[in-house]
Design a protein around this motif. Sequence first.
Motif, mmCIF file in Angstrom:
data_model
loop_
_atom_site.group_PDB
_atom_site.id
_atom_site.type_symbol
_atom_site.label_atom_id
_atom_site.label_comp_id
_atom_site.label_asym_id
_atom_site.label_seq_id
_atom_site.Cartn_x
_atom_site.Cartn_y
_atom_site.Cartn_z
ATOM 1 N N CYS A 35 -0.027 13.906 -5.851
ATOM 2 C CA CYS A 35 -0.224 13.679 -7.288
ATOM 3 C C CYS A 35 -1.526 12.916 -7.522
ATOM 4 O O CYS A 35 -1.723 11.827 -6.966
ATOM 5 N N VAL A 36 -2.417 13.490 -8.304
ATOM 6 C CA VAL A 36 -3.714 12.841 -8.547
ATOM 7 C C VAL A 36 -3.639 11.855 -9.705
ATOM 8 O O VAL A 36 -4.632 11.194 -10.013
ATOM 9 N N ASN A 37 -2.482 11.763 -10.342
ATOM 10 C CA ASN A 37 -2.332 10.845 -11.475
ATOM 11 C C ASN A 37 -1.374 9.697 -11.178
ATOM 12 O O ASN A 37 -0.780 9.119 -12.081
ATOM 13 N N LEU A 38 -1.227 9.360 -9.891
ATOM 14 C CA LEU A 38 -0.405 8.225 -9.515
ATOM 15 C C LEU A 38 -0.973 6.954 -10.132
ATOM 16 O O LEU A 38 -2.189 6.778 -10.203
ATOM 17 N N LEU A 39 -0.086 6.050 -10.554
ATOM 18 C CA LEU A 39 -0.513 4.818 -11.201
ATOM 19 C C LEU A 39 -0.209 3.599 -10.351
ATOM 20 O O LEU A 39 0.823 3.536 -9.691
ATOM 21 N N THR A 40 -1.115 2.622 -10.375
ATOM 22 C CA THR A 40 -0.807 1.317 -9.812
ATOM 23 C C THR A 40 -0.020 0.540 -10.863
ATOM 24 O O THR A 40 0.199 1.011 -11.982
ATOM 25 N N TYR A 41 0.372 -0.690 -10.539
ATOM 26 C CA TYR A 41 1.168 -1.469 -11.488
ATOM 27 C C TYR A 41 0.404 -1.757 -12.771
ATOM 28 O O TYR A 41 0.993 -1.988 -13.827
ATOM 29 N N ASP A 42 -0.933 -1.755 -12.717
ATOM 30 C CA ASP A 42 -1.726 -1.987 -13.926
ATOM 31 C C ASP A 42 -2.330 -0.692 -14.463
ATOM 32 O O ASP A 42 -3.344 -0.695 -15.141
ATOM 33 N N LEU A 46 -11.111 15.166 -8.141
ATOM 34 C CA LEU A 46 -9.903 14.739 -8.847
ATOM 35 C C LEU A 46 -9.716 15.500 -10.154
ATOM 36 O O LEU A 46 -8.605 15.923 -10.491
ATOM 37 N N LEU A 47 -10.788 15.678 -10.899
ATOM 38 C CA LEU A 47 -10.700 16.411 -12.164
ATOM 39 C C LEU A 47 -10.325 17.873 -11.921
ATOM 40 O O LEU A 47 -9.508 18.453 -12.657
ATOM 41 N N GLN A 100 -6.068 13.300 -15.169
ATOM 42 C CA GLN A 100 -6.185 13.112 -16.624
ATOM 43 C C GLN A 100 -7.492 12.381 -16.929
ATOM 44 O O GLN A 100 -7.670 11.227 -16.553
ATOM 45 N N VAL A 101 -8.369 13.063 -17.636
ATOM 46 C CA VAL A 101 -9.723 12.544 -17.837
ATOM 47 C C VAL A 101 -9.741 11.309 -18.728
ATOM 48 O O VAL A 101 -10.626 10.453 -18.590
ATOM 49 N N ALA A 137 -7.127 9.038 -19.049
ATOM 50 C CA ALA A 137 -6.055 8.098 -18.706
ATOM 51 C C ALA A 137 -6.495 6.672 -19.011
ATOM 52 O O ALA A 137 -7.656 6.315 -18.789
ATOM 53 N N ARG A 138 -5.566 5.863 -19.525
ATOM 54 C CA ARG A 138 -5.901 4.475 -19.874
ATOM 55 C C ARG A 138 -5.153 3.500 -18.972
ATOM 56 O O ARG A 138 -3.962 3.655 -18.720
ATOM 57 N N ASN A 139 -5.876 2.509 -18.498
ATOM 58 C CA ASN A 139 -5.211 1.479 -17.705
ATOM 59 C C ASN A 139 -4.615 0.417 -18.620
ATOM 60 O O ASN A 139 -4.632 0.554 -19.855
ATOM 61 N N ILE A 140 -4.103 -0.636 -18.041
ATOM 62 C CA ILE A 140 -3.390 -1.651 -18.831
ATOM 63 C C ILE A 140 -4.305 -2.333 -19.842
ATOM 64 O O ILE A 140 -3.860 -2.864 -20.863
ATOM 65 N N ASP A 141 -5.621 -2.317 -19.601
ATOM 66 C CA ASP A 141 -6.587 -2.916 -20.526
ATOM 67 C C ASP A 141 -7.113 -1.916 -21.550
ATOM 68 O O ASP A 141 -7.942 -2.270 -22.397
ATOM 69 N N GLY A 142 -6.667 -0.669 -21.458
ATOM 70 C CA GLY A 142 -7.121 0.354 -22.392
ATOM 71 C C GLY A 142 -8.380 1.079 -21.951
ATOM 72 O O GLY A 142 -8.899 1.922 -22.679
ATOM 73 N N SER A 143 -8.876 0.771 -20.755
ATOM 74 C CA SER A 143 -10.108 1.400 -20.276
ATOM 75 C C SER A 143 -9.827 2.786 -19.708
ATOM 76 O O SER A 143 -8.831 2.996 -19.023
ATOM 77 N N THR A 144 -10.738 3.712 -19.963
ATOM 78 C CA THR A 144 -10.657 5.060 -19.418
ATOM 79 C C THR A 144 -11.589 5.180 -18.220
ATOM 80 O O THR A 144 -12.437 4.303 -17.995
#
Length: 268
Positions: free
Chosen positions: A31-38, A58-59, A64-65, A67-74
């Motif tokens: 899975c290329v869209n695995l997430l860390t805890y943040d 990856l693309l 997901q081009v 995707a947002r992390n916990i801070d909202g950054s893409t």
Amino acid sequence: RQPADSVAVSPVSPGFWADRTPVHEIANGACVNLLTYDAITPLHEASLRGQTQCVELLLSAGAQVDARNIDGSTPLCDACASGSVECVKVLLSHGAKVNPPLYTASPLHEACMNGSSECVRLLIEVGAKLEAHDCHFGTPLHVACAREHVDCVKLLLNAGANVNAAKLHETALHHAAKVKNVDLVEMLIEFGGNVYARDNRGKKPSDYTCETSPTAKCLQYYERLPFSPHRIISLFLLIGVKTFCQHGLAKIAKLNIPRPLRKYLSYN
């Protein structure tokens, strides 16, 4: 040449586990869209490291081009933070959004924070909002001035950024005064920066300078003028500067006004 008893190994199906790489994992369905805890994805990480080939891989595998992390950054924010123009181009070609929701850091903020003028130029060309407002940093112009990235400031101003945009009533000129950068102060004033603007503490930009410093002297000079560049520009707008500018460029050079103001009025 391989030894006679060796076995040719496919680059996608290595013969030994120790030979496996992320490329093999992706090829085998990882899975290329695995997430860390943040909420950081592999695409975030590759973009932050400026790894263009990994970003492309990856693309292509469905990452997901936006995707947002916990801070909202893409990933595009991270590519700009790394200053990787090539990563930025790849992400944009896959549809990355250049303008995020309100009140979160935008890719343009990140490029200005990093001082990557090439990223700033590219983002402006594809329609980045010059007045994007982050609740912590203000506008990209605020960020570029606070970090003293003069080239980025120049690009933003030439593109039409509001020189007097405020964050808690604090303007870019306040930031330039705080970092004691006289070149920034001059540039902002030439573009109409208001030397009389007061922040939420009631202070003007000159209040953040040492009295004998070049920055203080510059600001004090413009404060003493009968009309500051900011006030004269406002007056021009009130009397219909648009009708004047069409045929008035040649006349501007002859006006008996400070040289920085003449330069400002002559800008396209």
